[in-house]
Design a protein around this motif. Structure first.
Motif, PDB file in Angstrom:
ATOM      1  N   ILE A  86     -22.432 -74.838  45.269  1.00 60.13           N
ATOM      2  CA  ILE A  86     -22.671 -73.524  44.651  1.00 60.13           C
ATOM      3  C   ILE A  86     -22.008 -73.481  43.271  1.00 60.13           C
ATOM      4  O   ILE A  86     -22.586 -72.978  42.307  1.00 60.13           O
ATOM      5  N   ALA A  87     -20.804 -74.021  43.157  1.00 64.01           N
ATOM      6  CA  ALA A  87     -20.119 -74.025  41.850  1.00 64.01           C
ATOM      7  C   ALA A  87     -20.877 -74.934  40.880  1.00 64.01           C
ATOM      8  O   ALA A  87     -21.051 -74.594  39.700  1.00 64.01           O
ATOM      9  N   ARG A  88     -21.341 -76.067  41.366  1.00 65.92           N
ATOM     10  CA  ARG A  88     -22.102 -76.967  40.481  1.00 65.92           C
ATOM     11  C   ARG A  88     -23.399 -76.286  40.019  1.00 65.92           C
ATOM     12  O   ARG A  88     -23.824 -76.417  38.882  1.00 65.92           O
ATOM     13  N   GLN A  89     -23.975 -75.544  40.946  1.00 66.92           N
ATOM     14  CA  GLN A  89     -25.225 -74.851  40.628  1.00 66.92           C
ATOM     15  C   GLN A  89     -25.011 -73.783  39.551  1.00 66.92           C
ATOM     16  O   GLN A  89     -25.830 -73.625  38.647  1.00 66.92           O
ATOM     17  N   GLN A  90     -23.871 -73.076  39.619  1.00 69.17           N
ATOM     18  CA  GLN A  90     -23.587 -72.059  38.597  1.00 69.17           C
ATOM     19  C   GLN A  90     -23.485 -72.697  37.207  1.00 69.17           C
ATOM     20  O   GLN A  90     -23.956 -72.133  36.219  1.00 69.17           O
ATOM     21  N   ILE A  91     -22.870 -73.876  37.148  1.00 71.35           N
ATOM     22  CA  ILE A  91     -22.757 -74.584  35.859  1.00 71.35           C
ATOM     23  C   ILE A  91     -24.155 -74.976  35.375  1.00 71.35           C
ATOM     24  O   ILE A  91     -24.494 -74.846  34.199  1.00 71.35           O
ATOM     25  N   MET A  92     -24.996 -75.415  36.314  1.00 75.15           N
ATOM     26  CA  MET A  92     -26.363 -75.827  35.942  1.00 75.15           C
ATOM     27  C   MET A  92     -27.167 -74.634  35.410  1.00 75.15           C
ATOM     28  O   MET A  92     -27.920 -74.771  34.454  1.00 75.15           O
ATOM     29  N   PHE A  93     -26.966 -73.462  36.018  1.00 78.38           N
ATOM     30  CA  PHE A  93     -27.666 -72.274  35.504  1.00 78.38           C
ATOM     31  C   PHE A  93     -27.292 -72.047  34.036  1.00 78.38           C
ATOM     32  O   PHE A  93     -28.138 -71.758  33.195  1.00 78.38           O
TER      33      PHE A  93
END
Ligand code: NAD
Length: 520
Positions: A86-93
């Motif tokens: 989820i944290a990696r996904q936030q960075i990707m957004f």
């Protein structure tokens, strides 16, 4: 700040014309989330292909610098792997949003260093951005499976990142190819050492800057420079677990072999010779427009460019109209708003293309439209080759056997759909092939029998969107094409499967037994 100066210098060229930069800055490398200048002794000049002015220099980085970058990526891996999806996904957004905000700037540096038109460079960025957008849902593809395999016993699968992965890029898509790899490699928990083409490094540098702004921790995304020596160090580094390569057959077959021999996973997309087969029942206007766009867009420097048109029967009479359309294209500096195609990347590339056109003439083909020798008014020093159409081409000719990678369309005539399919299947490359027809029966026969990995029907020559995967085959990929780029197979490439089988029983309920044979 060093990097920012370089990037601003290039960015301000948009949308004005190609300016001569009085004192070009050296392109820095990117490590620990900062730009650093190399202490290299040798440098490679990067030229604006429309003017041949030097716009920057890339270093052939020293061994020690390269090792330090690899070590930094290695050091960052354990904590990035442990960072929640989820944290990696936030960075990707955030990365996705920043790429969109910097779309013009990325396109400008691509036009300056690579030559394609600004409109086409924006497409280059968009096709990469779409992979980054799709990678935001990467965790969906990473989910494991679970099955109760016996009483009180279950097996689960996990997809775990590999470690440090390296991406080695070609010159022709300076944004798209890095973005085929960085988002999927990082969302799955790997750290990346990327080497852009030494002929077009600028887009990768902007992506690095945006990655830092998006919040990627230090060491997760790194950019190194150089040519063969750099690649050899990446191929031999034991810390690097996988190589993603896109480029020519010569480099890619070597990289596949050396990388695999060193125990790494390698995915390698190589050269192409894409055909379109044109049936008499096709819509003539739409077909001709499509052929022109696919043959001459990006000055033919796309792995999915159309390089051979196979006319069936009476469609050979469409050639004069094809030539009329090709003649009307504007060949000009990529920043010029009316330019349809820009220059080819280097003077060497121009010379190679012209030599292949010359060989066609001397082997008996007919140069129906000759793009050699053209020179747009304000760009006397650029690497210009105009749209070129060669007819009476035979498969034995050098212009047919070689990947020309320029705005050159070879034309062949055949008598039937089946003859056309046979001809295309005899070609050693298998990136893409298209059919133009209004018949569903013909389309089905083509789809069933054609060997190319990416097939277009009334679409020349389609690159699958990011929810699919890039599916070239034969000599257009190394290693049989089992490791394809992006989509679900891209997630599989950057992860390894772990299966865990567990048994939880209570001895008071289920007495323990000992058996030395495999259970039957
Ligand atoms: P290239 O092979 O010359 O260079 C690609 C990368 O490999 C560069 O980073 C370069 O530094 C490195 N390299 C080159 N020669 C090397 C060697 N001998 N040893 C180690 N490293 C080496 O390719 P290019 O001219 O930049 O790109 C054009 C080629 O890429 C065309 O053949 C095109 O079809 C192909 N391409 C294929 C796809 C695809 O998906 N199939 C996409 C884009 C481009």
């Amino acid at each position: 700040t060093v990097g920012k100066v370089v990037l601003e210098t290039t960015a301000t060229s948009f949308p004005s014309s190609h300016r001569k930069i009085a004192e070009p800055n050296d392109t820095p490398y990117f490590v620990e989330n900062e730009f650093r200048l190399s202490t290299a002794e040798s440098f490679i000049d990067v030229h604006d292909p429309a003017t041949n002015n030097v716009v920057t220099r890339v270093p052939q980085m020293t061994k020690q610098e390269l090792q330090d970058v690899i070590s930094s990526a290695q050091k960052a891996f354990p904590s990035w792997k442990r960072t929640s999806v989820i944290a990696r996904q936030q960075i990707m957004f955030r990365f996705v949003a920043l790429i969109r905000e910097n779309w013009d700037r990325l396109a400008a540096v691509i036009t300056l260093e690579q030559g394609k038109t600004v409109a086409d460079a924006k497409g280059d960025v968009l096709r990469g951005l779409q992979v980054a957008e799709a990678a935001c849902s990467g965790p969906e593809y990473m989910k494991g499976e679970i099955l109760e395999v016996a009483k009180d016993m279950e097996t689960r699968t996990y997809r775990e990142p590999l470690g440090v992965v390296s991406v080695i890029c070609p010159f022709n898509f300076p944004a798209m190819i890095p973005l085929w790899c960085i988002p999927i490699a990082t969302i799955t928990g790997n750290t990346v050492v990327l080497k852009p083409s030494e002929r077009a490094p600028g887009a990768a540098m902007i992506l690095a800057e945006l990655a830092e702004k998006a919040g990627f921790p230090k060491g997760v995304i790194n950019v190194v420079h150089g040519a063969h020596d750099t690649v050899n160090i990446l191929l031999d580094a034991p810390e690097i677990k996988a190589i993603s390569f896109v480029g020519s057959n010569k480099a890619g077959e070597y990289i596949y072999e050396r990388g695999s021999a060193n125990g790494k996973r390698v995915q390698a997309n190589l050269g192409a010779k894409n055909h379109a087969l044109i049936l008499p029942d096709a819509d003539k206007e739409q077909t001709l427009d499509a052929i022109i766009a696919a043959a001459f867009g990006a000055a033919g420097q796309r792995c999915m460019a159309l390089s051979v048109a196979v006319f069936v029967g009476e469609t050979a009479s469409w050639l004069p109209q094809l030539v009329r359309r090709a003649k009307a294209l504007s060949v000009n500096g990529g920043f010029e708003s009316e330019a349809d195609l820009g220059p080819v990347v280097t003077p060497q590339s121009k010379a190679r293309i012209e030599k292949l056109v010359g060989s066609a003439a001397s082997e008996g083909a007919n140069i129906l439209l000759d793009g050699r020798g053209i020179k747009p008014t304000y760009y006397p020093n650029g690497n210009w080759v105009g749209p070129t159409i060669i007819t009476d081409v035979k498969p034995s000719m050098e212009c047919y056997r070689e990947e020309i990678f320029g705005p050159v369309l070879s034309c062949i005539t055949v008598d039937s759909l089946d003859e056309g399919i046979d001809l295309i299947n005899q070609n050693e490359y298998g990136n893409g092939a298209a059919l133009f027809t209004s018949s569903g029966i013909h389309a089905e026969r083509f789809r069933n029998n054609i060997e190319a990995g990416q097939v277009g029907v009334n679409v020349p020559i389609p690159v699958p969107l990011p929810m699919f995967s890039f599916s070239g085959n034969k000599r257009s990929v190394a290693g049989g094409g089992s490791n394809t780029f992006y989509g679900k197979p891209g997630v599989n490439f950057y992860t390894q499967l772990k299966t865990v089988t567990s048994k939880w029983t209570r001895r008071d309920v289920e007495p323990s037994t000992m058996g030395l044979s495999m259970p039957t």
